[in-house]
Motif scaffolding. Structure first.
Motif, PDB file in Angstrom:
ATOM      1  N   VAL A 141     -72.128  35.330  35.303  1.00  0.00           N
ATOM      2  CA  VAL A 141     -73.365  36.089  35.410  1.00  0.00           C
ATOM      3  C   VAL A 141     -73.355  37.159  34.324  1.00  0.00           C
ATOM      4  N   THR A 142     -74.513  37.736  34.076  1.00  0.00           N
ATOM      5  CA  THR A 142     -74.629  38.789  33.081  1.00  0.00           C
ATOM      6  C   THR A 142     -75.270  40.022  33.702  1.00  0.00           C
ATOM      7  N   ASP A 143     -74.817  41.194  33.277  1.00  0.00           N
ATOM      8  CA  ASP A 143     -75.371  42.460  33.756  1.00  0.00           C
ATOM      9  C   ASP A 143     -76.151  43.188  32.664  1.00  0.00           C
ATOM     10  N   ASP A 144     -76.197  42.600  31.461  1.00  0.00           N
ATOM     11  CA  ASP A 144     -76.870  43.264  30.345  1.00  0.00           C
ATOM     12  C   ASP A 144     -77.734  42.291  29.547  1.00  0.00           C
ATOM     13  N   TYR A 145     -78.438  41.435  30.262  1.00  0.00           N
ATOM     14  CA  TYR A 145     -79.422  40.529  29.657  1.00  0.00           C
ATOM     15  C   TYR A 145     -78.788  39.598  28.614  1.00  0.00           C
ATOM     16  N   ASN A 146     -77.672  38.980  28.994  1.00  0.00           N
ATOM     17  CA  ASN A 146     -77.015  37.930  28.218  1.00  0.00           C
ATOM     18  C   ASN A 146     -76.215  38.424  27.014  1.00  0.00           C
ATOM     19  N   TRP A 147     -76.050  39.733  26.846  1.00  0.00           N
ATOM     20  CA  TRP A 147     -75.202  40.199  25.747  1.00  0.00           C
ATOM     21  C   TRP A 147     -73.737  39.933  26.067  1.00  0.00           C
ATOM     22  N   THR A 148     -73.352  40.097  27.315  1.00  0.00           N
ATOM     23  CA  THR A 148     -71.992  39.786  27.753  1.00  0.00           C
ATOM     24  C   THR A 148     -72.068  39.064  29.099  1.00  0.00           C
ATOM     25  N   PHE A 149     -70.987  38.360  29.441  1.00  0.00           N
ATOM     26  CA  PHE A 149     -70.926  37.635  30.704  1.00  0.00           C
ATOM     27  C   PHE A 149     -69.633  37.993  31.435  1.00  0.00           C
ATOM     28  N   ARG A 150     -69.671  37.857  32.729  1.00  0.00           N
ATOM     29  CA  ARG A 150     -68.455  37.990  33.531  1.00  0.00           C
ATOM     30  C   ARG A 150     -68.400  36.825  34.515  1.00  0.00           C
ATOM     31  N   PHE A 151     -67.175  36.391  34.804  1.00  0.00           N
ATOM     32  CA  PHE A 151     -66.984  35.269  35.706  1.00  0.00           C
ATOM     33  C   PHE A 151     -66.956  35.747  37.151  1.00  0.00           C
ATOM     34  N   THR A 152     -67.553  34.957  38.014  1.00  0.00           N
ATOM     35  CA  THR A 152     -67.605  35.317  39.439  1.00  0.00           C
ATOM     36  C   THR A 152     -66.387  34.802  40.192  1.00  0.00           C
ATOM     37  N   GLY A 153     -65.622  33.889  39.581  1.00  0.00           N
ATOM     38  CA  GLY A 153     -64.494  33.284  40.265  1.00  0.00           C
ATOM     39  C   GLY A 153     -64.863  31.998  40.996  1.00  0.00           C
ATOM     40  N   ARG A 154     -66.144  31.672  41.026  1.00  0.00           N
ATOM     41  CA  ARG A 154     -66.600  30.457  41.703  1.00  0.00           C
ATOM     42  C   ARG A 154     -66.642  29.300  40.714  1.00  0.00           C
ATOM     43  N   ILE A 155     -66.246  28.127  41.173  1.00  0.00           N
ATOM     44  CA  ILE A 155     -66.300  26.914  40.361  1.00  0.00           C
ATOM     45  C   ILE A 155     -67.396  26.007  40.905  1.00  0.00           C
ATOM     46  N   ILE A 156     -68.310  25.594  40.030  1.00  0.00           N
ATOM     47  CA  ILE A 156     -69.366  24.654  40.415  1.00  0.00           C
ATOM     48  C   ILE A 156     -68.790  23.249  40.255  1.00  0.00           C
ATOM     49  N   LYS A 157     -68.501  22.597  41.354  1.00  0.00           N
ATOM     50  CA  LYS A 157     -67.802  21.319  41.342  1.00  0.00           C
ATOM     51  C   LYS A 157     -68.740  20.133  41.136  1.00  0.00           C
ATOM     52  N   ASP A 158     -68.196  19.094  40.529  1.00  0.00           N
ATOM     53  CA  ASP A 158     -68.839  17.773  40.428  1.00  0.00           C
ATOM     54  C   ASP A 158     -70.249  17.847  39.844  1.00  0.00           C
ATOM     55  N   VAL A 159     -70.365  18.523  38.716  1.00  0.00           N
ATOM     56  CA  VAL A 159     -71.634  18.554  37.970  1.00  0.00           C
ATOM     57  C   VAL A 159     -71.732  17.264  37.159  1.00  0.00           C
ATOM     58  N   ILE A 160     -72.842  16.559  37.252  1.00  0.00           N
ATOM     59  CA  ILE A 160     -73.022  15.321  36.482  1.00  0.00           C
ATOM     60  C   ILE A 160     -73.128  15.673  35.006  1.00  0.00           C
ATOM     61  N   ASN A 161     -72.263  15.086  34.215  1.00  0.00           N
ATOM     62  CA  ASN A 161     -72.148  15.419  32.794  1.00  0.00           C
ATOM     63  C   ASN A 161     -73.087  14.552  31.964  1.00  0.00           C
ATOM     64  N   MET A 162     -74.186  15.141  31.517  1.00  0.00           N
ATOM     65  CA  MET A 162     -75.138  14.425  30.658  1.00  0.00           C
ATOM     66  C   MET A 162     -75.170  15.002  29.247  1.00  0.00           C
ATOM     67  N   GLY A 163     -74.117  15.748  28.884  1.00  0.00           N
ATOM     68  CA  GLY A 163     -74.134  16.402  27.584  1.00  0.00           C
ATOM     69  C   GLY A 163     -72.998  16.040  26.657  1.00  0.00           C
ATOM     70  N   SER A 164     -71.856  15.580  27.177  1.00  0.00           N
ATOM     71  CA  SER A 164     -70.697  15.298  26.335  1.00  0.00           C
ATOM     72  C   SER A 164     -70.853  13.968  25.613  1.00  0.00           C
ATOM     73  N   TYR A 165     -70.249  13.898  24.401  1.00  0.00           N
ATOM     74  CA  TYR A 165     -70.283  12.650  23.621  1.00  0.00           C
ATOM     75  C   TYR A 165     -69.229  11.667  24.111  1.00  0.00           C
ATOM     76  N   ASN A 166     -69.061  11.577  25.411  1.00  0.00           N
ATOM     77  CA  ASN A 166     -68.044  10.702  26.001  1.00  0.00           C
ATOM     78  C   ASN A 166     -68.666   9.333  26.272  1.00  0.00           C
ATOM     79  N   PHE A 167     -69.067   8.655  25.195  1.00  0.00           N
ATOM     80  CA  PHE A 167     -69.894   7.463  25.328  1.00  0.00           C
ATOM     81  C   PHE A 167     -69.242   6.358  26.154  1.00  0.00           C
TER      82      PHE A 167
END
Length: 549
Positions: A141-167
């Motif tokens: 998440v960001t507290d300064d409009y995307n200039w910096t980010f901090r991790f929440t410690g949560r992992i978003i599991k099993d996201v369908i990967n439609m972006g990697s060149y893993n043809f």
């Protein structure tokens, strides 16, 4: 320099080509390619179908209006920052250098701090798993409009990967099939600690190079540790001052950088436009170099197999015919096409049934279909021997890591069937099925989709910057990871989402993604397609093309 083409270059003399000079009886017209030979199979026939539908007028108006409003607010915020009312988080000139030529202040910097920062959260998302069909994303998440980010410690599991060149789905976590990679790691370690020209050539490199040459059906090959540098560091070794490079306008940055570093004269032809290319070739042969009118030392055509932002496939038979007619050299970058197209995954050369000997320089990378890293140059033995001596990468770059080399060897044997199974061929065929299914469904839903129907790179046009951000954010909430792309990687008004289809995607995964896209298309109103003929294909029509003065 070695003669990679094996023939005399046309030095100011125009050579005519008769009908009998056509490559083994090949002919191409109106988007249809007929080949008389394809890796030993006769009577090969393949339609060449690509789509570049233009957006409705109101979409383009609102897109430019959105950028205009964003620019106005950008100037307003810059005024507030300069006045000290708003804090400036961007890089600024040091006080003692305020009278120097600005290091940061340019339009790209203005765009970054005022437009890109608003939607920056859609890029550089940290992944904490193998980039398979699904992956895990670290929430931030960001507290300064995307200039910096901090991790929440949560992992978003099993996201369908439609972006990697893993043809081919071969970039995966460890399993028993990777046992040989583990053994090489235990034997050789991770690093080489030397260049290829010093003490960095291992037996694994030689084994890999022999296998690449066999895979591509050429005389020899040389491998490099970085795909980007394979282009940028080898093109300057092939051409230099007094040479002419003819480059497709949509070529990758590595090709562009290599061409610029070479010192050769560069001229750009319209994307996949044979009339534009032939005009440049004809002028180069007739007029020679500027001012002196001397013949060019070499003429090199630079193209890609699959263009990663457009999803289009090079019109290779046409380019081979032109390069033969004008006695030029042809350099093809198969970074995205090797392993992903062709009946057995051997790239666009196999896709069109072209004899590999007709391509002077075959380049490709191992970062996509092979789930590894690095790249190769392949072709005639004298070309490869020349590069072993003169390549900047061979002289100055650290050699490929041994476990990486073994991973490539393992995957290449899998594709070739040398492992005693047909699993590799099945992956290539599954990728083709998934690609056609995904593209057809998107078109049926009413999205504007660019590229060739056989290309696993699938650009979906979004146009408006605000919709680009909303599109990626909403899909991540649905556990779908996508890559969105905008200016300067694309034209200003052609922002898009770029999907990469994989053989590892199941039909259920693709249906889940398509269902979410259908909902997003209605929610954001991005189903712009009117099934209207684009202006772009008209550029490829010989009857409608007018040469520029």
């Amino acid at each position: 320099m070695a003669d990679p083409g094996g023939g005399a270059l046309c030095n100011g003399t125009l050579h005519n080509q008769s009908a009998s000079d056509c490559h083994r009886g090949n002919c191409w017209k109106n988007g249809v390619v007929k080949e008389s030979q394809q890796n030993g199979n006769s009577n090969f026939y393949k339609p060449f179908v690509e789509s570049f539908e233009e957006a409705p007028l109101h979409v383009m108006v609102f897109t430019y209006l959105g950028y205009g409003i964003g620019t106005l607010f950008g100037y307003l915020r810059d005024f507030l920052r300069n006045s000290g009312i708003e804090k400036c988080n961007a890089a600024v000139e040091r006080e003692e250098q305020k009278d120097f030529v600005p290091l940061y202040q340019n339009f790209e910097n203005f765009y970054t701090r005022n437009l890109y920062m608003r939607i920056r959260d859609n890029w550089n998302r940290p992944i904490c798993s193998a980039p398979g069909a699904v992956f895990d994303v670290m929430e931030r998440v960001t507290d300064d409009y995307n200039w910096t980010f901090r991790f929440t410690g949560r992992i978003i599991k099993d996201v369908i990967n439609m972006g990697s060149y893993n043809f081919l789905g071969l970039a995966a976590k460890y399993d028993e099939s990777m046992r040989t990679v583990k053994e090489v790691l235990e034997t050789y370690g991770l690093g080489v600690g030397s260049t290829r020209q010093e003490m960095g050539t291992l037996d694994k490199h030689k084994e890999l190079e022999d296998l690449v040459a066999k895979f591509l059906n050429v005389e020899a090959a040389m491998v490099f540790g970085m795909g980007f540098a394979t282009n940028s560091m080898n093109i300057p070794a092939l051409v230099g001052k007094g040479c002419l490079i003819l480059s497709d306008e949509l070529n990758h940055a590595s090709l562009v950088l290599g061409a610029r570093l070479s010192g050769a004269t560069i001229r750009i032809f319209k994307h996949n436009n044979m009339q534009s290319l032939e005009k440049l070739l004809r002028d180069a042969v007739i007029y020679g170099q500027p001012r002196t009118r001397r013949a060019w030392k070499k003429i090199l055509i630079l193209v890609e197999g699959i263009y990663s932002m457009e999803g289009s496939i090079v019109r290779l038979p046409d380019i081979v015919a032109l390069k033969k007619k004008y006695k030029a050299y042809l350099y093809i970058d198969e970074a995205h096409s090797i392993g992903s197209v062709g009946p057995t995954g051997r790239g666009v050369v196999e896709f069109f049934g072209i004899d590999p000997r007709d391509i002077d320089v075959l380049m490709g990378t191992f970062t996509k279909s092979f789930g590894a890293a690095g790249g190769y140059i392949a072709g005639r033995k004298d070309l490869v021997d020349y590069l072993r001596t003169h390549s900047h990468s061979a002289a100055y770059a650290t050699s490929m890591s041994p476990p990486i080399a073994e991973q490539i060897i393992r995957v290449m044997k899998l594709i070739m069937g040398l492992d005693g199974t047909t699993k590799g061929l099945q992956r290539v065929q599954q990728l083709a099925k998934n690609t056609r299914y995904f593209r057809q469904r998107l078109s049926q839903m009413g999205f504007i989709v660019y590229g060739n129907e056989e290309s696993p790179v699938v650009p979906l046009l979004l146009y408006m910057p605000a919709k680009v951000a909303a599109f990626a954010r909403h899909l991540l909430e649905r556990k779908i990871g996508v890559v969105v792309v905008g200016f300067p990687a694309t034209p200003l008004a052609e922002a898009r989402a770029r999907f990469c289809v994989s053989a590892a995607h199941t039909r259920e995964m693709l249906d889940t993604v398509l269902e979410a896209l259908d909902e997003m298309g209605d929610l954001l109103d991005v189903k712009y397609s009117r099934n209207r003929k684009s202006a772009r294909p008209e550029l490829y029509d010989e009857m409608s093309f007018e040469l520029e003065d």
